[in-house]
Write an enzyme that holds these catalytic residues in place. Sequence first.
Site, PDB file in Angstrom:
ATOM      1  N   LYS A 279       0.828  -1.198   0.000  1.00  0.00           N
ATOM      2  CA  LYS A 279       0.000   0.000   0.000  1.00  0.00           C
ATOM      3  C   LYS A 279       0.870   1.259   0.000  1.00  0.00           C
ATOM      4  O   LYS A 279       2.023   1.221   0.432  1.00  0.00           O
ATOM      5  CB  LYS A 279      -0.879   0.027   1.259  1.00  0.00           C
ATOM      6  CG  LYS A 279      -1.922  -1.069   1.355  1.00  0.00           C
ATOM      7  CD  LYS A 279      -2.674  -0.943   2.670  1.00  0.00           C
ATOM      8  CE  LYS A 279      -3.728  -2.041   2.812  1.00  0.00           C
ATOM      9  NZ  LYS A 279      -4.851  -1.843   1.874  1.00  0.00           N
ATOM     10  N   ARG A 353     -10.291 -11.462   1.468  1.00  0.00           N
ATOM     11  CA  ARG A 353     -11.125 -12.515   0.873  1.00  0.00           C
ATOM     12  C   ARG A 353     -10.392 -13.853   0.826  1.00  0.00           C
ATOM     13  O   ARG A 353     -11.029 -14.906   0.823  1.00  0.00           O
ATOM     14  CB  ARG A 353     -11.566 -12.085  -0.523  1.00  0.00           C
ATOM     15  CG  ARG A 353     -10.447 -11.933  -1.528  1.00  0.00           C
ATOM     16  CD  ARG A 353     -10.837 -11.111  -2.754  1.00  0.00           C
ATOM     17  NE  ARG A 353     -11.074  -9.722  -2.408  1.00  0.00           N
ATOM     18  CZ  ARG A 353     -11.455  -8.792  -3.280  1.00  0.00           C
ATOM     19  NH1 ARG A 353     -11.631  -9.120  -4.557  1.00  0.00           N
ATOM     20  NH2 ARG A 353     -11.655  -7.556  -2.906  1.00  0.00           N
TER      21      ARG A 353
END
Length: 502
Positions: A279, A353
Site C-alpha cells: 500500500k 477474501r
Amino acid sequence: MPPTISATDRPLEKLSADAVVVGVGKGPDGPLPTPGAEAVDRLLGGRLLTALANLGARGAEDEVTRVASLGQGPFPVIAVVGLGAPRTGGGYAPEAVRRAAGAASRALSGRASVVTLLAAVGGTPDEQRLHAVGEGSLLGAYEFTAYKSDTDGRPTPPREFTVVVPDAGDAKAPLQRARAVADAITLVRDLVNTPPNDLYPAELAARGAAAGKAAGLKVEVLDEAALAAGGYGGVLAVGGGSARGPRLLRLTYSGKKARTKVALVGKGITFDSGGLSIKPAANMHHMTSDMAGAAAVIATVCLVAELGLPVEVTATVPIAENLPSGTAYRPADVVTFRNGKKAEITNTDAEGRVILADALARAAEDSPDAILETSTLTGAQLVALGSRTAGVMGSDDMRDAVVAASARSGEAMWAMPMPAELRRGLDSPIADFVNANADRMGGMLVGAHFLAEFVPAGVPWAHIDIAGPSYNTGAPWGYTPKGGTGVPVRTLLATIEDLIAG
C-alpha cells in the site's frame, strides 16, 4: 471501570447530580421542547428556552449547549442536546435519541465525572427510547487510555448515569440490555484500537479465546500446524509473510431450546501492509483496524451468550498479518483453499477474501441456517458509500434482512447488488478464479462474488463490508469516538434475533 447506569422515578427536584441532560428538537423558529426539557424549564421558572435562544441554540443533531442552573435546581449544569427535526407525525427516531445521549456524554467529559441525569431525552421514555438513551450514554463515555502514560488531570467521561423515568422498574430490562451491548462494543473498540505490535495473530486469538471462555463458550484455536493439517491454504498464504504466524479461532455458543443455527465469520487481519502489492505509506497506519470484522463477531457471539438467546452461534475467525518478506505469498501464486477450490493471486492486497474463503468453507461445514460475514474488505466500499454506511451483499433475502435490522439498530447500511456480469472479472486462465479483478470496476461487488464461491448453494448469507464504518478517522460525533466504532455488532445481534423469531 466502565460507567454505571440505573433508573429512578424520584422527582427531578429531589435528586442531586453534576449535570442534567435534556433534549430539544429543531424547529423552524428555534428549539422545540420535549417532556424532559419542560420539566427542567419549570424548575428554572420558565427561562430555559429563552436562555437557549439567547445562546443561539437550534436543536440540531450533535449540538450540545451547557446552561448554568444558578442554584435553581439540584444540579449546577444543564446540558441541552439537539435531537434534530422531529419525524413526520412527531417524535424522534431512537437513533436520534442515541446520538443525542452520546453527544451529551462526550460534552460532559471533565465536567460531570460523578453523576449525569438523563431526563426523558426526546419524549416519553418507552423501552426503545430507554435502550437508545442507555446505549448512547455508555458508548459516548468510551475512552481508550491503555497507552497514555499520564492520565492524571485529564478530563474523564461521566462515570455514573441515572435515567429519570415514570417507573424505574420498567426501565431495568432495557438498561440491562444497553449495558450488555455497550460492553460488547467496548470490547470491539478496545481490540481495534490496540496497536498491531501488541495485537498480532496469536494475541488476537488469545484475547478472543479469553472472552469466549469468560462467556462460557466452546473455544478452539488452530495454529500453523493445525491450519496446514486442515487445508487452510488461504490463511497460511496470507500469514506466510509475517514472522508471527496465523491462527483460526472458533467460538461456539449453544443456547437452550435452540432451533436456529447461525454462522458468523469475521476478517482478522491484524495489520495489512498490502503484502508484496504494498500500500502507499499515507494512511497505512489505519490498517490497524483491518481486524474489525473479527473483533465484531467475537464480541457478538459473547453478547448472544450474555443475553442467553435460544440459538446456536459459531464464530469462525481467520487471523493473519499481511506483510512483505521473502516468505510472503506472491502475485501469480495459486492458493488451494479448504474446500478444494483454487485461486490465482493477482493482488496480495486483496488478502481479506483469501483468508475469509477458508473461514467460510469451514463455517459451511456446520450446516448453518444462515451465514453472516463482516469484513473491512474493500476501499471500494468507501468510494461507493462513504465512511459511515456499510455495503451489504449476499442472497437477496438475507441481505435485505440485515439492512432492515441495521435500520432498527442505528448502524447505517445499504443493500448492494451482485450483477452477474461482474463475476466474469474473476475469471482465471489457470485456476478457478483470480482473487482480484484487474479493472477494479465494482470492486466491492466483485469482492462479494469471490466470497460467494465459498457459500453452499441455497444457504442464506450476507456479506457486510465495513471498511469505512468500522473505524472513524475523523472527529468524534454522536456516540462515535475517533478510532474503532464497534460496527456492526448491533446489526448482527438484531439479525440473529430476527432469525430466532423466524
